[in-house]
Design an enzyme around this catalytic site. Structure first.
Site, PDB file in Angstrom:
ATOM      1  N   SER A   1      -5.585 -11.641  -4.972  1.00  0.00           N
ATOM      2  CA  SER A   1      -4.394 -12.597  -4.914  1.00  0.00           C
ATOM      3  C   SER A   1      -4.633 -13.849  -5.768  1.00  0.00           C
ATOM      4  O   SER A   1      -5.814 -14.254  -5.979  1.00  0.00           O
ATOM      5  CB  SER A   1      -4.491 -13.053  -3.484  1.00  0.00           C
TER       6      SER A   1
ATOM      7  N   GLY B   1       0.672  -1.315   0.060  1.00  0.00           N
ATOM      8  CA  GLY B   1      -0.018   0.087   0.274  1.00  0.00           C
ATOM      9  C   GLY B   1       1.002   1.256  -0.041  1.00  0.00           C
ATOM     10  O   GLY B   1       0.529   2.093  -0.727  1.00  0.00           O
TER      11      GLY B   1
ATOM     12  N   TYR C   1      -9.025 -16.929   4.080  1.00  0.00           N
ATOM     13  CA  TYR C   1      -8.328 -16.168   3.230  1.00  0.00           C
ATOM     14  C   TYR C   1      -8.398 -16.317   1.513  1.00  0.00           C
ATOM     15  O   TYR C   1      -8.721 -15.076   1.014  1.00  0.00           O
ATOM     16  CB  TYR C   1      -6.761 -16.156   3.328  1.00  0.00           C
TER      17      TYR C   1
END
Length: 292
Positions: A146, A24, A171
């Site tokens: 991802s 980020g 996740y």
């Protein structure tokens, strides 16, 4: 390097969530160097201010910070309100914030933390800022997913792992939710000049998952770290999708290493995407979000 008219992002405002470290911060830094007015979010004010100082030192003339824990819906709403008050335009929203927890944690809302931070937070924040993005169009929503999405499955019977929890499964599901969200948002925003895309940054060496790592992570990540991308390299695709002028009208795509790629087959299931959208809207109290 300062914000001058000769820079490709001059005059544009970008909000990067989770912009105080890792991918980020590297994304914010790259966009600032391209001339953007950059705003970042972070949980800790001191870390956010430190990151802002780094961004200004590296060439970002205008840098704003917004502090809040995006896993908590009330804080997402408060932060969105502050963004709307302080940023008169918003050209790009980079949904970068995310996390991994090996054991199941509950947020202040009673939500499972991985699902709350990785999916519900960008879902809610994007919808709350959508009018500002639309009025600033052409604008972009960039969601960092991802390759793990390919191993994900949306389990509507146990979305938050109450019956059975696995950090990896939670996740993977959240990253598939990111891609489904980006594609559904692109469909709902058709004709608005606001694009929505998702991306895989690569395997990047950061402190990601360090708060509650898996046993495999503790054992193998130290050995793999030398082979991982640096945060700067990992941010390259986010910066490309956020800033490349050739992508102004490209929407509903998934990018890897700066190029559009086909995501996993389940991410194209429009029925699942629409159902996930409705369930998410109910969970965050946002009826009629971005209606078609």
């Amino acid at each position: 390097m300062r914000n001058t008219p000769g820079l490709p992002m001059a005059g544009r405002t970008v909000l990067v969530t989770g912009g105080t470290a890792g991918i980020g911060k590297a994304t914010a830094m790259g966009l600032a160097r391209l001339g953007a007015h950059v705003a970042i979010t972070g949980r800790d004010r001191d870390r956010a201010e430190d990151a802002a100082r780094e961004l200004r030192a590296s060439g970002g003339e205008r840098v704003d910070i917004f502090v809040g824990d995006l896993s908590v819906q009330l804080q997402v709403r408060r932060l969105a309100g502050e963004v709307l008050q302080r940023l008169p335009r918003l050209d790009v929203l980079v949904n970068n914030v995310g996390g991994y927890w090996n054991s199941r944690h509950r947020t202040a809302d009673g939500r499972e933390r991985t699902f709350a931070l990785n999916h519900l937070a960008p879902f809610l924040l994007t919808n709350l800022l959508l009018d500002r993005l639309t009025r600033s169009a052409p604008a972009r929503v960039v969601t960092v997913s991802s390759h793990a999405h390919a191993m994900g499955r949306i389990d509507f019977d146990d979305l938050e792992g109450e019956r059975s929890y696995s950090g990896a499964r939670a996740y993977n599901q959240s990253k598939l939710a990111n891609v489904l969200f980006a594609y559904e948002l692109a469909r709902r925003l058709n004709g608005t000049a606001v694009t929505a895309n998702a991306l895989h940054p690569g395997v990047v060496s950061t402190a990601f998952g360090a708060e509650d790592p898996s046993r495999v992570g503790r054992l193998f990540v130290p050995f793999l770290r030398p082979f991982m991308k640096t945060p700067t390299r990992g941010a390259a695709t986010s910066i490309h999708v956020a800033a490349n002028p050739d992508l102004e009208q490209v929407t509903g795509r998934y990018f890897v290493n700066g190029n559009p790629k086909r995501s996993a087959q389940p991410s194209y299931d429009e029925t699942t995407a629409a159902r996930l959208w409705q369930v998410s809207a109910d969970l965050v109290g946002l009826a009629g979000a971005a209606a078609k």
